[in-house]
Design a protein around this motif. Structure first.
Motif, PDB file in Angstrom:
ATOM      1  N   ARG A 125       0.849  -1.202   0.000  1.00  0.00           N
ATOM      2  CA  ARG A 125       0.000   0.000   0.000  1.00  0.00           C
ATOM      3  C   ARG A 125       0.880   1.245   0.000  1.00  0.00           C
ATOM      4  O   ARG A 125       1.913   1.295   0.668  1.00  0.00           O
ATOM      5  CB  ARG A 125      -0.895   0.020   1.229  1.00  0.00           C
ATOM      6  CG  ARG A 125      -1.816   1.232   1.253  1.00  0.00           C
ATOM      7  CD  ARG A 125      -2.796   1.176   2.367  1.00  0.00           C
ATOM      8  NE  ARG A 125      -2.101   1.381   3.637  1.00  0.00           N
ATOM      9  CZ  ARG A 125      -2.704   1.301   4.820  1.00  0.00           C
ATOM     10  NH1 ARG A 125      -3.971   0.990   4.911  1.00  0.00           N
ATOM     11  NH2 ARG A 125      -2.008   1.502   5.922  1.00  0.00           N
ATOM     12  N   TYR A 154      -3.373   0.429  -3.518  1.00  0.00           N
ATOM     13  CA  TYR A 154      -2.698  -0.866  -3.488  1.00  0.00           C
ATOM     14  C   TYR A 154      -2.077  -1.165  -4.845  1.00  0.00           C
ATOM     15  O   TYR A 154      -2.704  -0.948  -5.885  1.00  0.00           O
ATOM     16  CB  TYR A 154      -3.695  -1.962  -3.106  1.00  0.00           C
ATOM     17  CG  TYR A 154      -4.322  -1.684  -1.764  1.00  0.00           C
ATOM     18  CD1 TYR A 154      -3.675  -2.041  -0.590  1.00  0.00           C
ATOM     19  CD2 TYR A 154      -5.539  -1.027  -1.666  1.00  0.00           C
ATOM     20  CE1 TYR A 154      -4.232  -1.769   0.645  1.00  0.00           C
ATOM     21  CE2 TYR A 154      -6.103  -0.742  -0.441  1.00  0.00           C
ATOM     22  CZ  TYR A 154      -5.440  -1.116   0.716  1.00  0.00           C
ATOM     23  OH  TYR A 154      -5.984  -0.838   1.939  1.00  0.00           O
ATOM     24  N   ALA A 176      -8.188  -3.331  -2.263  1.00  0.00           N
ATOM     25  CA  ALA A 176      -7.192  -4.334  -1.864  1.00  0.00           C
ATOM     26  C   ALA A 176      -7.379  -5.633  -2.641  1.00  0.00           C
ATOM     27  O   ALA A 176      -6.411  -6.352  -2.885  1.00  0.00           O
ATOM     28  CB  ALA A 176      -7.292  -4.596  -0.370  1.00  0.00           C
ATOM     29  N   ALA A 209      -5.137  -6.034  -5.638  1.00  0.00           N
ATOM     30  CA  ALA A 209      -3.698  -5.931  -5.385  1.00  0.00           C
ATOM     31  C   ALA A 209      -2.927  -7.187  -5.761  1.00  0.00           C
ATOM     32  O   ALA A 209      -3.433  -8.308  -5.682  1.00  0.00           O
ATOM     33  CB  ALA A 209      -3.454  -5.615  -3.916  1.00  0.00           C
ATOM     34  N   ARG A 243      -0.479 -10.009  -4.915  1.00  0.00           N
ATOM     35  CA  ARG A 243      -0.379 -10.735  -3.645  1.00  0.00           C
ATOM     36  C   ARG A 243       0.787 -11.702  -3.662  1.00  0.00           C
ATOM     37  O   ARG A 243       1.119 -12.281  -4.689  1.00  0.00           O
ATOM     38  CB  ARG A 243      -1.647 -11.557  -3.399  1.00  0.00           C
ATOM     39  CG  ARG A 243      -2.903 -10.750  -3.400  1.00  0.00           C
ATOM     40  CD  ARG A 243      -4.110 -11.659  -3.288  1.00  0.00           C
ATOM     41  NE  ARG A 243      -5.340 -10.905  -3.485  1.00  0.00           N
ATOM     42  CZ  ARG A 243      -6.537 -11.406  -3.365  1.00  0.00           C
ATOM     43  NH1 ARG A 243      -6.700 -12.671  -3.059  1.00  0.00           N
ATOM     44  NH2 ARG A 243      -7.597 -10.637  -3.557  1.00  0.00           N
ATOM     45  N   PHE A 265      -3.158  -9.121   4.326  1.00  0.00           N
ATOM     46  CA  PHE A 265      -4.518  -9.061   3.782  1.00  0.00           C
ATOM     47  C   PHE A 265      -5.116 -10.460   3.745  1.00  0.00           C
ATOM     48  O   PHE A 265      -4.498 -11.393   3.252  1.00  0.00           O
ATOM     49  CB  PHE A 265      -4.484  -8.481   2.374  1.00  0.00           C
ATOM     50  CG  PHE A 265      -5.802  -8.470   1.663  1.00  0.00           C
ATOM     51  CD1 PHE A 265      -6.918  -7.876   2.223  1.00  0.00           C
ATOM     52  CD2 PHE A 265      -5.930  -9.052   0.419  1.00  0.00           C
ATOM     53  CE1 PHE A 265      -8.137  -7.867   1.559  1.00  0.00           C
ATOM     54  CE2 PHE A 265      -7.134  -9.044  -0.268  1.00  0.00           C
ATOM     55  CZ  PHE A 265      -8.244  -8.449   0.316  1.00  0.00           C
ATOM     56  N   ILE A 295      -7.434  -6.212   6.751  1.00  0.00           N
ATOM     57  CA  ILE A 295      -6.161  -5.647   6.319  1.00  0.00           C
ATOM     58  C   ILE A 295      -5.511  -5.039   7.540  1.00  0.00           C
ATOM     59  O   ILE A 295      -6.159  -4.307   8.287  1.00  0.00           O
ATOM     60  CB  ILE A 295      -6.356  -4.528   5.262  1.00  0.00           C
ATOM     61  CG1 ILE A 295      -7.103  -5.053   4.054  1.00  0.00           C
ATOM     62  CG2 ILE A 295      -5.017  -3.937   4.852  1.00  0.00           C
ATOM     63  CD1 ILE A 295      -7.505  -3.967   3.080  1.00  0.00           C
TER      64      ILE A 295
END
Length: 70
Positions: free
Chosen positions: A12, A17, A34, A37, A39, A60, A67
């Motif tokens: 972030r 994100y 999120a 995003a 990962r 997350f 989060i």
């Protein structure tokens, strides 16, 4: 399913994100969500990316919609 296995690390910065890079470019793509995003579960990969973009690592879990700062 083990809920803990769904936990991942996302990046972030400024309330957005990191999604990734634009194809054939070094331009970064960001989202306010999120769920969009990039990962990873590998802390070393997340640290490297966070340093490069100047962001912070966040834990997350999409299943429980949680989060928190790492």
């Amino acid at each position: 399913m083990d809920i803990r296995r769904a936990t991942c690390i996302i990046i972030r910065k400024d309330g957005e994100y990191l999604i990734g890079t634009v194809c054939y470019s070094t331009e970064l793509r960001w989202s306010i969500y999120a769920y969009d995003a990039w990962r990873t579960r590998r802390k070393d990969d997340a640290e490297r990316v966070a340093r490069k973009v100047g962001g912070e690592m966040m834990l997350f879990n999409p299943i429980v919609r949680q989060i928190k700062a790492m």
